[in-house]
Design an enzyme around this catalytic site. Structure first.
Site, short mmCIF file in Angstrom:
data_model
loop_
_atom_site.label_atom_id
_atom_site.label_comp_id
_atom_site.label_asym_id
_atom_site.label_seq_id
_atom_site.Cartn_x
_atom_site.Cartn_y
_atom_site.Cartn_z
N ALA A 114 42.79 19.20 -23.12
CA ALA A 114 43.37 18.14 -23.97
C ALA A 114 42.72 16.82 -23.60
O ALA A 114 41.66 16.80 -22.96
CB ALA A 114 44.88 18.10 -23.77
N ASN A 115 43.29 15.72 -24.01
CA ASN A 115 42.74 14.41 -23.65
C ASN A 115 43.88 13.42 -23.45
O ASN A 115 45.05 13.76 -23.60
CB ASN A 115 41.75 13.95 -24.72
CG ASN A 115 42.41 13.84 -26.08
OD1 ASN A 115 43.29 13.02 -26.28
ND2 ASN A 115 42.01 14.72 -26.99
#
Ligand code: CTP
Length: 408
Positions: free
Chosen positions: A211-212
């Site tokens: 993810a980020n």
């Protein structure tokens, strides 16, 4: 709406058929609906059907001796709390703007001092014609309120653009707001704004993902601001730890592929704003079971495949492309230059370029420093709250639609 009396004037357009549903929806909410049909409305739906659904007589003729004797055009408007015109055709709007009273519908309208709501419906070229736009501006100045038109496919094959009549439930919402004495609808009333937001999560196995750091704050602020300005809003968001904003249709997704599917399902929209930090790649084949440590095999190698570019995909859509497509460019250096390049590469109308380097604090923070990049140039905005960035952006977007004569 209990006890409220709505006078529905049905104009002659193909979307007249939606009036049957509109009448039903209004009556469901306790309103009584009396109807006037123009002569051309009778080409599309029958007074018999309208009368059956409304449970009242249908008035069609200015010079009908019986109608005039029983009710009369003055009483028709006097005995209403609100007048709705749907579909408001180009011709009906022109005759209203000119103050004509050459049939029962226009005579009622001219004789009325009641609030009037118009739901325009016509071919996009007729809508965009300067004459129609002039008439709409005149009527707005006279206090007539508008709902729609929406953008999208027309009944005519291959035609698309602004001109579709607002859906019955949108008209009902506008009626309810007017009856409640709400202030004039915001600059985005009748518009559909689609927003993507947050990160995406790309699974590695059932327990791990990539993810980020996107918090979803800017996207949510945009969705909220759009709703406050009167738009119907769909927010497609990746996993975030924020409560859903009020008055917004929220679609929760995890992966980029799910986000694309949700976006496509939410179209058409007038404005598309793509604030999500979509993962550029996903693991080619996520493991079905948790990957176990295996000393002999060592660290697992992950193979990636590229995710679809949601912004580019939507910007490249033909007739169902939103009239205004806005992307974000998250950059850590050369923000404006890279933003300009991104605008071209993605095929979008505007780019909001922001500095996401750690020093700027945009990622996860409450403030943002952005540059708005359009075909006309670059505007660098001072640092401000994400809510203020959102409001400014939406006001600019509403104005842009007005100037390009797509709005009411
Ligand atoms: N975007 C998208 N779908 C993707 C990737 C990006 O819709 N698969 C959108 C983002 O929501 C944003 C814009 O494209 O509006 C720019 O995203 P950004 O990550 O800054 O750029 P990239 O296209 O990923 O390019 P790069 O990573 O090379 O900077």
């Amino acid at each position: 709406m209990t006890g409220k009396r709505i006078l529905l004037i049905i104009g002659g357009g193909i979307s007249a058929y939606k009036c049957l549903d509109l009448i039903r929806r209004l009556r469901e909410r306790g309103a009584s609906v009396r109807t006037v049909m123009t002569a051309s409305a009778g080409q599309f739906i029958t007074p018999l059907a309208v009368g059956a659904i409304s449970g009242d007589r249908v008035f069609t003729d200015l010079f009908d001796r019986e109608d005039e004797h029983d009710v009369g055009h003055i009483r028709l408007s006097r005995e209403a709390d609100l007048i709705v015109i749907a579909p408001a055709t180009a011709s009906l709007l022109a005759r209203m703007a000119g103050g004509l009273a050459d049939d029962l519908a226009t005579a009622v309208l001219l004789a009325s001092d009641k609030p009037i709501l118009a739901a325009p419906a016509m071919n996009p070229r007729m809508w965009l014609n300067p004459a129609t736009q002039r008439n709409v501006a005149t009527l707005q100045a006279d206090g007539v309120r508008f709902v729609g038109p929406n953008s999208g496919e027309m009944a005519e094959k291959g035609e698309a653009g602004p001109g579709r009549m607002a859906e019955p439930l949108e008209i009902v919402a506008a009626v309810a707001a007017m009856l409640a004495g709400a202030a004039a609808p915001g600059p985005l009333a009748g518009r559909h704004v689609l927003v993507t937001s947050g990160p995406t999560r790309e699974p590695i196995d059932p327990v791990r993902y990539i993810a980020n750091r996107s918090s979803g704050k800017q996207g949510q602020a945009i969705a909220r601001a759009a709703a406050e300005l009167g738009a119907r809003v769909t927010l497609v968001t990746g996993p975030v730890s924020l409560p859903d904003p009020r008055d917004v249709d929220v679609v929760h997704v995890e992966t980029a592929l799910e986000m694309l599917a949700a976006v496509e399902a939410a179209l058409p929209a007038d404005i598309g704003i793509f604030a999500a930090a979509v993962a550029d790649w996903r693991v080619a084949k996520a493991a079905g079971q948790k990957i176990k440590k295996d000393k002999a095999a060592g660290a697992p190698a992950l193979t990636f495949v590229e995710n679809p570019d949601i912004l580019r995909t939507v910007a490249a859509r033909g007739p169902s492309r939103p009239a205004l497509v806005i992307g974000f460019a998250a950059e850590t250096e050369n923000v404006v230059e890279l933003g300009k390049r991104k605008r071209k590469a993605k095929g979008c109308d505007w780019i909001v370029a922001n500095d996401v380097s750690a020093a700027g604090g945009a990622m996860g923070g409450d403030r943002n420093t952005v540059h708005l990049i359009t075909a006309g140039g670059v505007e660098s905005w001072p640092a401000m709250d994400k809510a203020e960035v959102a409001r400014r952006l939406l006001l600019r977007a509403a104005n842009h639609l007005l100037q390009t004569q797509v709005a009411v």
